[in-house]
Design a protein around this motif. Structure first.
Motif, PDB file in Angstrom:
ATOM      1  N   THR A   1       0.838  -1.188   0.000  1.00 28.87           N
ATOM      2  CA  THR A   1       0.000   0.000   0.000  1.00 28.87           C
ATOM      3  C   THR A   1       0.876   1.242   0.000  1.00 28.87           C
ATOM      4  O   THR A   1       2.093   1.174   0.215  1.00 28.87           O
ATOM      5  CB  THR A   1      -0.909   0.033   1.233  1.00 28.87           C
ATOM      6  OG1 THR A   1      -0.106   0.311   2.391  1.00 28.87           O
ATOM      7  CG2 THR A   1      -1.649  -1.288   1.411  1.00 28.87           C
TER       8      THR A   1
ATOM      9  N   THR B   1      -4.716   2.179   1.149  1.00 24.36           N
ATOM     10  CA  THR B   1      -5.072   2.151  -0.272  1.00 24.36           C
ATOM     11  C   THR B   1      -3.868   1.746  -1.113  1.00 24.36           C
ATOM     12  O   THR B   1      -2.717   1.985  -0.738  1.00 24.36           O
ATOM     13  CB  THR B   1      -5.580   3.522  -0.739  1.00 24.36           C
ATOM     14  OG1 THR B   1      -4.568   4.516  -0.498  1.00 24.36           O
ATOM     15  CG2 THR B   1      -6.856   3.914   0.006  1.00 24.36           C
TER      16      THR B   1
ATOM     17  N   ASP C   1      -2.466   2.997  -3.678  1.00 16.33           N
ATOM     18  CA  ASP C   1      -2.259   4.136  -4.562  1.00 16.33           C
ATOM     19  C   ASP C   1      -0.881   4.165  -5.209  1.00 16.33           C
ATOM     20  O   ASP C   1      -0.606   5.054  -6.020  1.00 16.33           O
ATOM     21  CB  ASP C   1      -2.531   5.446  -3.814  1.00 16.33           C
ATOM     22  CG  ASP C   1      -1.750   5.571  -2.523  1.00 16.33           C
ATOM     23  OD1 ASP C   1      -1.352   4.546  -1.948  1.00 16.33           O
ATOM     24  OD2 ASP C   1      -1.534   6.713  -2.074  1.00 16.33           O
TER      25      ASP C   1
ATOM     26  N   GLU D   1      -4.297   2.698  -9.143  1.00 14.34           N
ATOM     27  CA  GLU D   1      -4.534   2.647  -7.692  1.00 14.34           C
ATOM     28  C   GLU D   1      -5.370   1.427  -7.301  1.00 14.34           C
ATOM     29  O   GLU D   1      -6.255   1.492  -6.440  1.00 14.34           O
ATOM     30  CB  GLU D   1      -5.190   3.954  -7.209  1.00 14.34           C
ATOM     31  CG  GLU D   1      -4.313   5.171  -7.484  1.00 14.34           C
ATOM     32  CD  GLU D   1      -4.815   6.441  -6.839  1.00 14.34           C
ATOM     33  OE1 GLU D   1      -5.876   6.399  -6.179  1.00 14.34           O
ATOM     34  OE2 GLU D   1      -4.146   7.478  -6.978  1.00 14.34           O
ATOM     35  N   VAL D   2      -5.061   0.300  -7.951  1.00 11.23           N
ATOM     36  CA  VAL D   2      -5.720  -0.976  -7.684  1.00 11.23           C
ATOM     37  C   VAL D   2      -4.646  -2.047  -7.551  1.00 11.23           C
ATOM     38  O   VAL D   2      -3.717  -2.106  -8.377  1.00 11.23           O
ATOM     39  CB  VAL D   2      -6.697  -1.348  -8.817  1.00 11.23           C
ATOM     40  CG1 VAL D   2      -7.235  -2.758  -8.637  1.00 11.23           C
ATOM     41  CG2 VAL D   2      -7.850  -0.343  -8.874  1.00 11.23           C
ATOM     42  N   ASP D   3      -4.739  -2.890  -6.508  1.00 15.38           N
ATOM     43  CA  ASP D   3      -3.777  -3.980  -6.373  1.00 15.38           C
ATOM     44  C   ASP D   3      -3.884  -4.892  -7.595  1.00 15.38           C
ATOM     45  O   ASP D   3      -4.985  -5.360  -7.935  1.00 15.38           O
ATOM     46  CB  ASP D   3      -4.059  -4.777  -5.101  1.00 15.38           C
ATOM     47  CG  ASP D   3      -3.055  -5.897  -4.901  1.00 15.38           C
ATOM     48  OD1 ASP D   3      -2.002  -5.645  -4.291  1.00 15.38           O
ATOM     49  OD2 ASP D   3      -3.331  -7.018  -5.369  1.00 15.38           O
TER      50      ASP D   3
ATOM     51  N   GLU E   1      -7.078  -6.993  -7.152  1.00 19.55           N
ATOM     52  CA  GLU E   1      -7.985  -6.158  -7.942  1.00 19.55           C
ATOM     53  C   GLU E   1      -8.946  -5.375  -7.049  1.00 19.55           C
ATOM     54  O   GLU E   1     -10.140  -5.270  -7.327  1.00 19.55           O
ATOM     55  CB  GLU E   1      -8.752  -7.004  -8.968  1.00 19.55           C
ATOM     56  CG  GLU E   1      -7.835  -7.700  -9.967  1.00 19.55           C
ATOM     57  CD  GLU E   1      -8.577  -8.542 -10.993  1.00 19.55           C
ATOM     58  OE1 GLU E   1      -9.643  -9.081 -10.633  1.00 19.55           O
ATOM     59  OE2 GLU E   1      -8.096  -8.649 -12.127  1.00 19.55           O
TER      60      GLU E   1
ATOM     61  N   PRO F   1      -9.094  -1.565  -4.656  1.00 22.74           N
ATOM     62  CA  PRO F   1      -8.388  -0.304  -4.427  1.00 22.74           C
ATOM     63  C   PRO F   1      -7.991  -0.089  -2.970  1.00 22.74           C
ATOM     64  O   PRO F   1      -7.106   0.716  -2.693  1.00 22.74           O
ATOM     65  CB  PRO F   1      -9.406   0.748  -4.871  1.00 22.74           C
ATOM     66  CG  PRO F   1     -10.733   0.115  -4.608  1.00 22.74           C
ATOM     67  CD  PRO F   1     -10.536  -1.362  -4.861  1.00 22.74           C
ATOM     68  N   ARG F   2      -8.664  -0.786  -2.050  1.00 19.97           N
ATOM     69  CA  ARG F   2      -8.430  -0.613  -0.624  1.00 19.97           C
ATOM     70  C   ARG F   2      -8.275  -1.974   0.047  1.00 19.97           C
ATOM     71  O   ARG F   2      -9.003  -2.914  -0.290  1.00 19.97           O
ATOM     72  CB  ARG F   2      -9.606   0.116   0.039  1.00 19.97           C
ATOM     73  CG  ARG F   2      -9.821   1.526  -0.425  1.00 19.97           C
ATOM     74  CD  ARG F   2     -11.117   2.083   0.173  1.00 19.97           C
ATOM     75  NE  ARG F   2     -11.290   3.485  -0.166  1.00 19.97           N
ATOM     76  CZ  ARG F   2     -10.786   4.486   0.548  1.00 19.97           C
ATOM     77  NH1 ARG F   2     -10.117   4.211   1.666  1.00 19.97           N
ATOM     78  NH2 ARG F   2     -10.951   5.726   0.178  1.00 19.97           N
TER      79      ARG F   2
END
Length: 361
Positions: free
Chosen positions: A93, A103, A105, A110-112, A116, A118-119
């Protein structure tokens, strides 16, 4: 480390509360499932205490961490020393977050890229839709279901050492040697209460008396460690153990952050010759310095802790180049790891520090 509504940021996934006299009190409640070598393949099995044991399985899990967090940093170091990079994937993160979650970011969009989401909050809610606590790192997430498995950082790290042995790299060190377990457990508990959590008692004290008591208690412990390391190269035995990793992640953050931000300013670690030499030796080993991002560490503490630093200004200093200087610890005998142990190789592609200091490049 935790984030959550009405919960102060505290690094380990524990709500920060204050006692009536203003003393910082850490709530230590976790998702204490484990990944164990004895668990049968397939679905996790429920234990008598209501927790679940998940099977050791290469490629099934993702370690989600933040380079800023000392507790998450322990897990990243152990994963690297054990050679589990190709077995347990790593999601990182960013160093700051809002009151909902860590997140992703730092990733494109800004997506793992694996989970998949974002948080990190998404992995918690996928398993516990009404999850009531803060969203914490480190966390182990099952990749296929995108559900959190555990955020119990003490057992999470220990299990990487003891339960994943069949997947350790050749020459991986023994960070939990059987002959020192009793001493390590006693010292680990003391380190947590007096040093790892001690800096937080200073930083989040709610009264002058609570701060004064926390400050005196912290420096009594650091003085004791300075004396202990005057006659021995490492904390326990002749080689690095998990206990050293526990101390390293606090010491390495002291001068850049805790000294000023948490008001632990009696002196710097650079002014304590034994602790400073010890810290430099560990930092210069693969797995330690190459997983330490001072920029992200400072950004998190100084930007997120607005109750301590309302301006959110991040200091430019201190000068950290001394980490690259000779440490001289060889004079005490011993060596980092036992005969037959090898150091980890190059950092896996994509896991390199985003903000290395010039002396780390």
């Amino acid at each position: 480390m935790t984030t959550g509504n009405d919960i102060k940021d505290d690094w380990a996934g524990d709500a920060q509360n204050a006692s009536p006299d203003g003393e910082f009190v850490r709530d230590t409640n976790y998702i204490n499932d484990r990944i164990t070598a004895e668990a049968p393949a397939g679905e996790p099995t429920e234990q008598p205490d209501g927790t679940f044991h998940w099977p050791v399985e290469a490629g099934r899990y993702r370690l989600v961490a933040a380079r800023a967090c000392p507790w998450a940093h322990r897990a990243v170091i152990v994963r690297r020393l054990m050679g589990l990079e190709d077995v347990i994937s790593l999601g990182l993160t960013g160093p700051t977050h809002d009151n909902r979650s860590w997140t992703f970011d730092l990733d494109p969009g800004e997506v793992d890229p694996v989970l998949e989401i974002p948080r990190l909050q998404g992995a918690y809610l996928n398993r516990f839709p009404d999850y009531p606590r803060g969203i914490t790192v480190p966390a182990i997430v099952e990749e296929s279901s995108r559900k959190v498995v555990t955020n119990d950082y003490p057992s999470l790290v220990r299990d990487m050492i003891t339960q994943w042995r069949e997947h350790h790299r050749a020459g991986a060190p023994d960070l939990w040697p059987a002959e020192h377990v009793e001493e390590m457990e006693e010292l680990n508990e003391w380190l947590f209460t007096e040093v790892n959590n001690g800096v937080y008692r200073c930083g989040f004290a709610g009264s002058q008396d609570a701060y004064d008591a926390a400050y005196d208690r912290l420096w009594a412990a650091l003085d004791k460690l300075e004396e202990r390391l005057s006659t021995r190269r490492y904390l326990v035995g002749d080689h690095i153990t998990e206990t050293d990793i526990r101390l390293f992640t606090t010491l390495v953050r002291h001068d850049p952050v805790y000294h000023g931000h948490f008001k632990t300013a009696r002196n710097k670690i650079t002014e304590m010759p034994n602790l400073w030499g010890y810290l430099r030796e560990l930092f210069q080993l693969p797995g330690f310095g190459d997983t330490t991002d001072f920029t992200e560490i400072k950004q998190h503490y100084y930007i997120v802790h607005t109750e301590i630093n309302p301006t959110r200004i991040v200091p430019k200093g201190p000068d950290l180049s001394g980490f690259a200087t000779p440490h001289g610890r060889e004079a005490l005998g011993g060596q980092p790891f036992a005969e037959g142990t090898t150091l980890p190789g190059a950092m896996p592609a994509g896991e390199e520090l985003k903000n290395p200091e010039p002396f780390q490049a």
